[in-house]
Design an enzyme around this catalytic site. Structure first.
Site, PDB file in Angstrom:
ATOM      1  N   ASN A  47      -1.715  20.491  11.594  1.00 20.95           N
ATOM      2  CA  ASN A  47      -1.569  21.534  12.620  1.00 20.95           C
ATOM      3  C   ASN A  47      -2.763  22.487  12.622  1.00 20.95           C
ATOM      4  O   ASN A  47      -3.094  23.061  13.662  1.00 20.95           O
ATOM      5  CB  ASN A  47      -0.280  22.325  12.407  1.00 20.95           C
ATOM      6  N   ASP A  94      -7.914  16.801  18.438  1.00 20.94           N
ATOM      7  CA  ASP A  94      -6.579  16.511  18.935  1.00 20.94           C
ATOM      8  C   ASP A  94      -6.202  15.053  18.668  1.00 20.94           C
ATOM      9  O   ASP A  94      -5.018  14.729  18.506  1.00 20.94           O
ATOM     10  CB  ASP A  94      -6.522  16.805  20.437  1.00 20.94           C
ATOM     11  N   GLU A 112       4.446  16.978  16.436  1.00 19.97           N
ATOM     12  CA  GLU A 112       4.415  16.484  17.818  1.00 19.97           C
ATOM     13  C   GLU A 112       4.549  17.634  18.814  1.00 19.97           C
ATOM     14  O   GLU A 112       3.810  17.713  19.801  1.00 19.97           O
ATOM     15  CB  GLU A 112       5.538  15.470  18.033  1.00 19.97           C
ATOM     16  N   ASP A 115       1.352  19.731  18.806  1.00 18.54           N
ATOM     17  CA  ASP A 115       0.273  19.020  19.487  1.00 18.54           C
ATOM     18  C   ASP A 115       0.408  19.150  20.998  1.00 18.54           C
ATOM     19  O   ASP A 115      -0.544  19.531  21.703  1.00 18.54           O
ATOM     20  CB  ASP A 115       0.302  17.544  19.064  1.00 18.54           C
ATOM     21  N   HIS A 116       1.591  18.837  21.530  1.00 21.90           N
ATOM     22  CA  HIS A 116       1.783  18.880  22.983  1.00 21.90           C
ATOM     23  C   HIS A 116       1.773  20.313  23.510  1.00 21.90           C
ATOM     24  O   HIS A 116       1.343  20.556  24.647  1.00 21.90           O
ATOM     25  CB  HIS A 116       3.095  18.193  23.355  1.00 21.90           C
ATOM     26  N   ASP A 119      -1.768  21.130  23.892  1.00 20.84           N
ATOM     27  CA  ASP A 119      -2.303  20.403  25.042  1.00 20.84           C
ATOM     28  C   ASP A 119      -1.956  21.112  26.354  1.00 20.84           C
ATOM     29  O   ASP A 119      -2.782  21.172  27.271  1.00 20.84           O
ATOM     30  CB  ASP A 119      -1.743  18.980  25.081  1.00 20.84           C
TER      31      ASP A 119
END
Length: 355
Positions: A47, A94, A112, A115-116, A119
């Site tokens: 992270n 990323d 997850e 990450d998103h 994004d």
């Protein structure tokens, strides 16, 4: 009460990440990403990699916003280069955060989501940054459309994941789009951000509308699951040929009127609709949409040509398909207000003088 219920937290333990990809560039980038993750210490949290890339992307994008807060001023070329480099750094970090998690055995649903979530925020800054790089603020409604389209496509990708349970990356997807944005920044570095002005008089400016035609024509034909071009070659070529004719006519008008060449054109909505239909896995049958687009671009071409011809006819006081007869210059007599010709009046005056 927190944001998540106890039931949601319990079901989170059952979540398994599912992803499929047919991306064109991801396989080519894997060697770089695998090499890069091997350079990372095993004590480096995944992270932390993600948030570092996001911060770099945000800072470099805000640099463009600093120099062009309304996306109308020309930004320094070095700032565009840093923004392209920042996006490449974010893309690389990323891509390796998940590899680092699997490498260190620290994969979790939090990774997850983190990450998103990053994004989703990056999409906003990338969109704004590229608008500043191309001075899209000179056309604020196009800028609004571009930014809203970017965040909408990102949302729809995760909507599809919510329904199907699997995150799918298409042939032309995130990686390709990011490289496209980097290419735009690099072009701004080479030619300056004024190159992208929606109206331009430079030698290179007419190249941009041509790219807007050729790129969709190639991508749509290549990506079509139904072989859209192979099954309908004449209609396909007629559709994009009419779009090209429309753009060419505008280039001729710009040349003859010594005016600027506009990049935006209503006919580009046709190829755009075919591209978006493919992006959303063809909810409208491609062949039907192709015929609709073909009718639209033909109508748009005829409408444009008709209006231009009528406006020129009105300005020059001529007819389009008929010839207005003109009196011969040698026999033309200027008529005075009382109906007598100037020739007759001259003779009358000479008689008076003789008398």
């Amino acid at each position: 009460m927190g944001q998540l219920t106890h039931a949601q937290l319990r079901r989170l333990d059952e979540h398994k990440y599912s992803c499929t990809s047919s991306s064109l560039m991801d396989p080519m980038m894997q060697k770089w990403w695998c090499w890069l993750v091997d350079q990372c210490s095993r004590t480096l949290a995944p992270n932390l990699i993600t948030i570092t890339g996001l911060l770099i992307n945000i800072v470099t994008s805000l640099l463009l916003v600093y120099y062009s807060p309304d996306a109308k001023q020309e930004v320094p070329r070095w700032a565009c280069f840093l923004c392209a480099l920042g996006l490449f750094t974010y893309q690389s970090l990323d891509a390796i955060d998940g590899k680092q998690a699997r490498r260190t055995g620290t994969s979790s649903p939090l990774g997850e989501l983190f990450d998103h979530g990053c994004d989703s925020l990056s999409t906003v800054f990338v969109s704004i940054g590229v608008c500043c790089s191309v001075r899209l603020g000179t056309h604020p409604y196009w800028m609004f459309f571009q930014c809203m389209m970017a965040v909408t496509l990102f949302y729809c990708a995760h909507w599809q994941t919510y329904v199907s349970g699997t995150l799918r990356f298409g042939f032309i997807d995130v990686t390709e789009a990011q490289f496209g944005v980097m290419a735009i920044h690099i072009i701004s570095v080479i030619f300056g951000s004024s190159f992208w002005s929606l109206k331009g008089t430079s030698v290179l400016s007419p190249v941009v509308p041509l790219i807007f035609i050729l790129a969709p024509a190639i991508l749509i034909a290549w990506k079509s699951p139904d072989g859209l071009y192979l099954q309908n070659p004449t209609i396909y070529l007629l559709t994009f040929g009419c779009v090209s004719a429309r753009i060419t006519n505008r280039l001729v008008v710009a040349h003859m009127t010594k005016s600027e060449m506009a990049y935006s054109d209503a006919s580009l909505l046709g190829p755009g609709s075919l591209f978006l239909n493919q992006y959303f896995n063809c909810p409208i049958p491609e062949q039907i949409l192709l015929y609709i687009v073909c009718v639209y671009v033909i109508y748009d071409l005829i409408k444009y040509c008709r209006e231009v011809c009528l406006e020129i006819c009105n300005h020059l006081n001529i007819m389009l398909f008929t010839i207005v007869p003109k009196c011969p210059t040698g026999t033309k007599a200027s008529v005075e207000k009382n109906g007598s010709s100037s020739k007759y009046m001259t003779r009358s005056k000479s008689k008076v003088k003789n008398n």
